[in-house]
Design a protein around this motif. Sequence first.
Motif, PDB file in Angstrom:
ATOM      1  N   ALA A 158      15.230 -26.164 -34.844  1.00  0.00           N
ATOM      2  CA  ALA A 158      16.181 -27.270 -34.693  1.00  0.00           C
ATOM      3  C   ALA A 158      17.503 -26.878 -35.334  1.00  0.00           C
ATOM      4  O   ALA A 158      17.546 -26.097 -36.291  1.00  0.00           O
ATOM      5  N   THR A 159      18.573 -27.429 -34.814  1.00  0.00           N
ATOM      6  CA  THR A 159      19.902 -27.173 -35.355  1.00  0.00           C
ATOM      7  C   THR A 159      20.144 -28.060 -36.567  1.00  0.00           C
ATOM      8  O   THR A 159      19.962 -29.283 -36.499  1.00  0.00           O
ATOM      9  N   GLU A 160      20.532 -27.463 -37.664  1.00  0.00           N
ATOM     10  CA  GLU A 160      20.851 -28.207 -38.887  1.00  0.00           C
ATOM     11  C   GLU A 160      22.349 -28.112 -39.139  1.00  0.00           C
ATOM     12  O   GLU A 160      22.944 -27.036 -39.014  1.00  0.00           O
ATOM     13  N   ILE A 161      22.958 -29.236 -39.500  1.00  0.00           N
ATOM     14  CA  ILE A 161      24.407 -29.302 -39.711  1.00  0.00           C
ATOM     15  C   ILE A 161      24.671 -29.946 -41.063  1.00  0.00           C
ATOM     16  O   ILE A 161      24.093 -30.989 -41.398  1.00  0.00           O
ATOM     17  N   THR A 162      25.550 -29.333 -41.840  1.00  0.00           N
ATOM     18  CA  THR A 162      25.962 -29.842 -43.149  1.00  0.00           C
ATOM     19  C   THR A 162      27.479 -29.794 -43.239  1.00  0.00           C
ATOM     20  O   THR A 162      28.096 -28.815 -42.817  1.00  0.00           O
ATOM     21  N   THR A 163      28.062 -30.850 -43.797  1.00  0.00           N
ATOM     22  CA  THR A 163      29.514 -30.901 -44.013  1.00  0.00           C
ATOM     23  C   THR A 163      29.798 -30.779 -45.506  1.00  0.00           C
ATOM     24  O   THR A 163      29.290 -31.584 -46.307  1.00  0.00           O
ATOM     25  N   LEU A 364      44.594 -21.731 -43.449  1.00  0.00           N
ATOM     26  CA  LEU A 364      44.375 -21.812 -44.894  1.00  0.00           C
ATOM     27  C   LEU A 364      44.395 -23.233 -45.423  1.00  0.00           C
ATOM     28  O   LEU A 364      43.818 -23.507 -46.487  1.00  0.00           O
ATOM     29  N   HIS A 365      45.058 -24.152 -44.723  1.00  0.00           N
ATOM     30  CA  HIS A 365      45.119 -25.546 -45.178  1.00  0.00           C
ATOM     31  C   HIS A 365      44.510 -26.484 -44.142  1.00  0.00           C
ATOM     32  O   HIS A 365      44.933 -27.633 -44.005  1.00  0.00           O
ATOM     33  N   ASN A 366      43.499 -26.001 -43.433  1.00  0.00           N
ATOM     34  CA  ASN A 366      42.829 -26.818 -42.419  1.00  0.00           C
ATOM     35  C   ASN A 366      41.319 -26.635 -42.520  1.00  0.00           C
ATOM     36  O   ASN A 366      40.675 -26.072 -41.626  1.00  0.00           O
ATOM     37  N   PRO A 367      40.702 -27.097 -43.619  1.00  0.00           N
ATOM     38  CA  PRO A 367      39.245 -26.905 -43.763  1.00  0.00           C
ATOM     39  C   PRO A 367      38.439 -27.633 -42.691  1.00  0.00           C
ATOM     40  O   PRO A 367      37.322 -27.212 -42.370  1.00  0.00           O
ATOM     41  N   HIS A 368      38.973 -28.715 -42.125  1.00  0.00           N
ATOM     42  CA  HIS A 368      38.250 -29.431 -41.078  1.00  0.00           C
ATOM     43  C   HIS A 368      38.155 -28.612 -39.793  1.00  0.00           C
ATOM     44  O   HIS A 368      37.343 -28.934 -38.922  1.00  0.00           O
ATOM     45  N   GLY A 369      38.968 -27.573 -39.667  1.00  0.00           N
ATOM     46  CA  GLY A 369      38.932 -26.720 -38.491  1.00  0.00           C
ATOM     47  C   GLY A 369      38.121 -25.455 -38.674  1.00  0.00           C
ATOM     48  O   GLY A 369      38.260 -24.520 -37.888  1.00  0.00           O
ATOM     49  N   VAL A 370      37.257 -25.422 -39.714  1.00  0.00           N
ATOM     50  CA  VAL A 370      36.420 -24.249 -39.999  1.00  0.00           C
ATOM     51  C   VAL A 370      34.960 -24.637 -39.812  1.00  0.00           C
ATOM     52  O   VAL A 370      34.491 -25.631 -40.378  1.00  0.00           O
ATOM     53  N   VAL A 371      34.244 -23.842 -39.007  1.00  0.00           N
ATOM     54  CA  VAL A 371      32.805 -24.041 -38.809  1.00  0.00           C
ATOM     55  C   VAL A 371      32.111 -22.718 -39.110  1.00  0.00           C
ATOM     56  O   VAL A 371      32.415 -21.693 -38.500  1.00  0.00           O
ATOM     57  N   VAL A 372      31.188 -22.736 -40.065  1.00  0.00           N
ATOM     58  CA  VAL A 372      30.356 -21.576 -40.388  1.00  0.00           C
ATOM     59  C   VAL A 372      29.052 -21.724 -39.619  1.00  0.00           C
ATOM     60  O   VAL A 372      28.343 -22.730 -39.762  1.00  0.00           O
ATOM     61  N   SER A 373      28.748 -20.739 -38.796  1.00  0.00           N
ATOM     62  CA  SER A 373      27.588 -20.832 -37.908  1.00  0.00           C
ATOM     63  C   SER A 373      26.663 -19.649 -38.143  1.00  0.00           C
ATOM     64  O   SER A 373      27.096 -18.579 -38.583  1.00  0.00           O
TER      65      SER A 373
END
Length: 666
Positions: A158-163, A364-373
Amino acid sequence: TLKKTMMNAVAAVAVCAARRRPLHQSHHAPISFTSLTSAAHQRQQHRERHDNGPAFQQVVRTRMDNASSAAPAAAGAPAPPTFSSYDFPERNEAPVITRTRAIDVASSRRASDSSDNNNTSSSTVASAIVPPHSKPISSAPPPAILSAPPSARLSTPATEITTLPNGVRVGSMETPSPVSAVGVLLDFGSRHERLRNALPDDSAVSTAGVNHLLELLAFQSSLPSASLSSTHLRSRLDNLGAATFANSSREQMMYCVDVLRPNAVPAFDLLAEVVKCPEVAEEEVEEMKKVMEFQLMDVVPQILLGEGLQMAAYGKLAESNGDGDGDGDDDTLQQLGRPHFCTAEALPLLSARSVHFFKEQNLLHNPHGVVVSGSGIEHDALVELAMRHFGDMTAANPNEPPPSPPPHDNPHTLPSTYTGGQYRLPTPLHSLYPDKPQYTHVALAFEAPLGWHSPHLVPLCVLQTLLGGGSSFSAGGPGKGMYSKLYREVLNRYSWVESAEAFSSFHAESGLWGISGSCRPDKAGELTKAMVREFVELSRYYVTEEELQRAKNMLKCNVLTQLESRLVLFEDIGRQILTYGRREDAESMCGKIDAVTKEDIIEVVRMAIGTMRPTMGVVGVDISKVPMIEDVEKMLSAESMGTHSVGGSGGGGRGGGKVEKKSWFS
């Protein structure tokens, strides 16, 4: 036999006299009982020498050199063998070829181990022969190769997602694989580039082509924070056994490493440094600009056609739609209408300053635009890695509320408006291959409103599979889409068609779908008419149940087969989270594919033909036979007079009115 041996000896004396060298330096062995048994072998070599030519002669010379090197030291060093320019056209001297048998290496190693430790000469010889890091081959697998767990312990992944607290999102799926794919997807692309950006010091910098440059610079720049040069970085990754990937698009950027599971942590440490703080020196940029210059010299027509379609579909607007400040020449260019690949005009303006400015503005100033996969890695371990490397990122204005939900997370993303139009590019004849067959490439497309968030997204994907198509040559036979609509009605019907294929491209707020093809220049007008007929037929008649079911089965097969790949799974997780904020699983997606009906297909086509202007792209040496966009519009309207009188296998009629439907992903 003795007589033949004596003849060989006489021949050896004659050869030595001709070359003016003593007999003991000759490549021919002295007379002995051993040579008696090898006389027949020498005659066979003589015959092969004449049969095989220079290649055999070089092998013989190499063997002779090895034999002469084994002669006593008192005999002196043998003269170098002669060779011809035909044997070595690009060398000034013969290559040195050495051969070592495995049994000799093993014997030397055993002798070295059993000898006295003070015998430095023996140990030196052994260390020179045996690599210092070599290990004996064992029947047990190395610790890096994990054994698969028993099937009883496996569960449905299953896909797990954390913010994270700062807004960085982490998504992963654990799989029983000894290899992990981990990476980062970023919410910026070529749509955020501008030809001129004003700086506080009244200077300007160009970011046009930066994403193309970033893709080439990935894993090729020094890392000052880790005290690694570009060479040491690549060496470190090689030692970890990591395969690296980087890809840029109009809206997103992706960095990825594929590595053995035990090495995932150090590999991700290096990847995070590559993403956040590479040095990007001026000399590195200039080196990659040369690569980009070479790429621009030979751009394939398909790329030119795709770029042209985007420029025509999202053309310039009368009012400014850039960043709204009016300080640049490209303020009237819409973001989706800007070139994705760096152009020849923008290339000289790129610099290291361009890269740093673009990353400062969009990353560098847009953490909402970063996804670690990641795929094939424990979720908690990936969250810990993301927190270590990206947990300290802060927004430009921390007091501002979180950004709006997708599709506009990046504050520099401005919606583009579909305009339709045409792009026509006559290309020069290839100077190196003037006799190569020349084709005219044509594409006809319509808008897919709302792009990735369209309620018609899944029906459009089914329609693309139903149309199918490809090249006139297929090495895979009927199993590769030979029964699709474009194969049956275009490629197999017209022998002059080189290719015909359905395509689609989706973005945050809009998208394109259509048909592209290529043929001889004198048949380009007929190819355009064939494309128009396909669109009109789809708008007037229902597709058959057999066609629809085949297309849905093929689409589900493609989706499920692609997700078997570890890298595709990693990318799908990251891109869906970046686009939708969550991930649609395969079971749900297959259910939506099964729910598509022939009414959905005809509604999509009618809405495109009846309510919006088409987009056309033409590229080729001779494009004079291709009709203009106004003529294509007339053909569409004339052919579609009976749009609301639907016939075919479905029977009955349907109006073309607007149908309210929620997004497939809401």
